[in-house]
Design a protein around this motif. Structure first.
Motif, PDB file in Angstrom:
ATOM      1  N   THR A   3       8.843   1.698  -9.460  1.00 36.67           N
ATOM      2  CA  THR A   3       7.542   1.855  -8.837  1.00 36.67           C
ATOM      3  C   THR A   3       7.457   0.928  -7.630  1.00 36.67           C
ATOM      4  OG1 THR A   3       6.457   0.105 -10.103  1.00 36.67           O
ATOM      5  CG2 THR A   3       6.486   2.322 -11.090  1.00 36.67           C
ATOM      6  N   PHE A   4       6.508   1.205  -6.775  1.00 36.14           N
ATOM      7  CA  PHE A   4       6.283   0.365  -5.599  1.00 36.14           C
ATOM      8  C   PHE A   4       6.023  -1.075  -6.030  1.00 36.14           C
ATOM      9  CE2 PHE A   4       3.556  -1.381  -2.223  1.00 36.14           C
ATOM     10  CZ  PHE A   4       4.354  -1.139  -1.113  1.00 36.14           C
ATOM     11  N   GLU A   5       5.233  -1.253  -7.080  1.00 36.19           N
ATOM     12  CA  GLU A   5       4.901  -2.595  -7.554  1.00 36.19           C
ATOM     13  C   GLU A   5       6.146  -3.334  -8.034  1.00 36.19           C
ATOM     14  OE1 GLU A   5       3.254   0.222  -8.560  1.00 36.19           O
ATOM     15  OE2 GLU A   5       1.476  -0.089  -7.320  1.00 36.19           O
ATOM     16  N   GLU A   6       7.056  -2.630  -8.706  1.00 30.13           N
ATOM     17  CA  GLU A   6       8.297  -3.263  -9.165  1.00 30.13           C
ATOM     18  C   GLU A   6       9.152  -3.704  -7.985  1.00 30.13           C
ATOM     19  OE1 GLU A   6       8.932  -0.957 -13.419  1.00 30.13           O
ATOM     20  OE2 GLU A   6       9.729  -0.052 -11.586  1.00 30.13           O
ATOM     21  N   LEU A   7       9.254  -2.848  -6.976  1.00 28.21           N
ATOM     22  CA  LEU A   7      10.047  -3.205  -5.796  1.00 28.21           C
ATOM     23  C   LEU A   7       9.404  -4.372  -5.048  1.00 28.21           C
ATOM     24  CD1 LEU A   7      11.097   0.299  -4.427  1.00 28.21           C
ATOM     25  CD2 LEU A   7      12.371  -1.235  -5.927  1.00 28.21           C
ATOM     26  N   MET A   8       8.074  -4.335  -4.925  1.00 32.07           N
ATOM     27  CA  MET A   8       7.364  -5.456  -4.278  1.00 32.07           C
ATOM     28  C   MET A   8       7.633  -6.751  -5.035  1.00 32.07           C
ATOM     29  SD  MET A   8       5.512  -5.004  -1.511  1.00 32.07           S
ATOM     30  CE  MET A   8       4.181  -6.173  -1.603  1.00 32.07           C
ATOM     31  N   GLY A   9       7.568  -6.706  -6.349  1.00 36.72           N
ATOM     32  CA  GLY A   9       7.830  -7.887  -7.161  1.00 36.72           C
ATOM     33  C   GLY A   9       9.219  -8.420  -6.940  1.00 36.72           C
ATOM     34  N   VAL A  43       7.463   4.529  -0.654  1.00 35.38           N
ATOM     35  CA  VAL A  43       7.005   3.527   0.308  1.00 35.38           C
ATOM     36  C   VAL A  43       5.689   3.953   0.950  1.00 35.38           C
ATOM     37  CG1 VAL A  43       7.566   2.406   2.507  1.00 35.38           C
ATOM     38  CG2 VAL A  43       9.311   2.589   0.720  1.00 35.38           C
ATOM     39  N   SER A  44       5.605   5.202   1.365  1.00 35.68           N
ATOM     40  CA  SER A  44       4.381   5.679   2.021  1.00 35.68           C
ATOM     41  C   SER A  44       3.180   5.589   1.085  1.00 35.68           C
ATOM     42  CB  SER A  44       4.561   7.115   2.500  1.00 35.68           C
ATOM     43  OG  SER A  44       5.553   7.170   3.501  1.00 35.68           O
ATOM     44  N   ASN A  45       3.333   6.077  -0.135  1.00 34.93           N
ATOM     45  CA  ASN A  45       2.224   6.026  -1.085  1.00 34.93           C
ATOM     46  C   ASN A  45       1.854   4.588  -1.422  1.00 34.93           C
ATOM     47  OD1 ASN A  45       2.110   8.822  -1.147  1.00 34.93           O
ATOM     48  ND2 ASN A  45       3.394   8.979  -2.965  1.00 34.93           N
ATOM     49  N   GLY A  46       2.849   3.728  -1.594  1.00 41.47           N
ATOM     50  CA  GLY A  46       2.584   2.332  -1.925  1.00 41.47           C
ATOM     51  C   GLY A  46       1.866   1.593  -0.809  1.00 41.47           C
ATOM     52  N   ILE A  47       2.292   1.803   0.420  1.00 43.35           N
ATOM     53  CA  ILE A  47       1.642   1.135   1.555  1.00 43.35           C
ATOM     54  C   ILE A  47       0.226   1.680   1.747  1.00 43.35           C
ATOM     55  CG2 ILE A  47       1.693   0.840   4.069  1.00 43.35           C
ATOM     56  CD1 ILE A  47       4.765   0.667   3.822  1.00 43.35           C
ATOM     57  N   GLN A  48       0.076   2.994   1.608  1.00 47.59           N
ATOM     58  CA  GLN A  48      -1.252   3.582   1.751  1.00 47.59           C
ATOM     59  C   GLN A  48      -2.205   3.039   0.685  1.00 47.59           C
ATOM     60  OE1 GLN A  48      -1.416   7.879   1.412  1.00 47.59           O
ATOM     61  NE2 GLN A  48      -3.115   7.946   2.843  1.00 47.59           N
ATOM     62  N   GLN A  49      -1.740   2.949  -0.539  1.00 53.33           N
ATOM     63  CA  GLN A  49      -2.565   2.417  -1.628  1.00 53.33           C
ATOM     64  C   GLN A  49      -2.894   0.940  -1.384  1.00 53.33           C
ATOM     65  OE1 GLN A  49      -0.730   2.774  -5.472  1.00 53.33           O
ATOM     66  NE2 GLN A  49      -2.546   2.079  -6.550  1.00 53.33           N
ATOM     67  N   THR A  50      -1.916   0.170  -0.921  1.00 49.20           N
ATOM     68  CA  THR A  50      -2.142  -1.253  -0.639  1.00 49.20           C
ATOM     69  C   THR A  50      -3.180  -1.423   0.471  1.00 49.20           C
ATOM     70  OG1 THR A  50       0.110  -1.784  -1.338  1.00 49.20           O
ATOM     71  CG2 THR A  50      -1.005  -3.404   0.047  1.00 49.20           C
ATOM     72  N   ALA A  51      -3.086  -0.607   1.517  1.00 55.31           N
ATOM     73  CA  ALA A  51      -4.055  -0.687   2.623  1.00 55.31           C
ATOM     74  C   ALA A  51      -5.455  -0.338   2.132  1.00 55.31           C
ATOM     75  CB  ALA A  51      -3.637   0.242   3.764  1.00 55.31           C
ATOM     76  N   ARG A  52      -5.546   0.684   1.302  1.00 55.09           N
ATOM     77  CA  ARG A  52      -6.850   1.057   0.739  1.00 55.09           C
ATOM     78  C   ARG A  52      -7.415  -0.070  -0.119  1.00 55.09           C
ATOM     79  NH1 ARG A  52      -5.100   6.252  -0.224  1.00 55.09           N
ATOM     80  NH2 ARG A  52      -4.473   5.692  -2.313  1.00 55.09           N
TER      81      ARG A  52
END
Length: 128
Positions: A3-9, A43-52
């Protein structure tokens, strides 16, 4: 699947801050684990969700997100087994925040079309 969160971590576990290099590393991890198309979505969904979540949805740019994934994947394909550090040593342009200006006019990237969907490069095509 990661998941995006796992990669960010994973990226943040070895970084003091989340700057451009860390964005590229996140993209490298996503491409390595999900392939180019999967990484675009992740990446796109994760960045979009983070920006929101940060209260700044207008900062998300679909074209910028996909372009960075595609350019990172292109350079990874030249030597698929190398580490992230080897990748950026061989392709230092990936660490240049202004890399997309080699492919896009600034007004194109700032457009509503680029923010909401994919826009093809208008200065020169991506390498293939």
């Amino acid at each position: 699947m990661d998941t995006f969160e796992e990669l960010m971590g994973e990226v943040l576990s070895t970084a003091e801050r989340f700057g451009h290099k860390e964005h590229v590393r996140l993209t490298w991890l996503a491409v390595r684990r999900c392939g180019t198309a999967g990484a675009v979505d992740l990446v796109s969904n994760g960045i979009q969700q983070t920006a929101r979540y940060a209260g700044a949805p207008q900062k998300y740019n679909a074209t910028v997100s996909r372009a960075w994934v595609e350019l990172t994947a292109y350079h990874m394909n030249e030597a698929p087994d190398e580490s992230f550090d080897e990748l950026v040593e061989r392709s230092p342009g990936l660490l240049d925040k202004r890399l997309l200006t080699h492919f896009y006019e600034p007004r194109t990237l700032a457009s509503q079309a680029a923010r909401s969907g994919w826009v093809e490069p208008d200065v020169r095509p991506f390498p293939v």
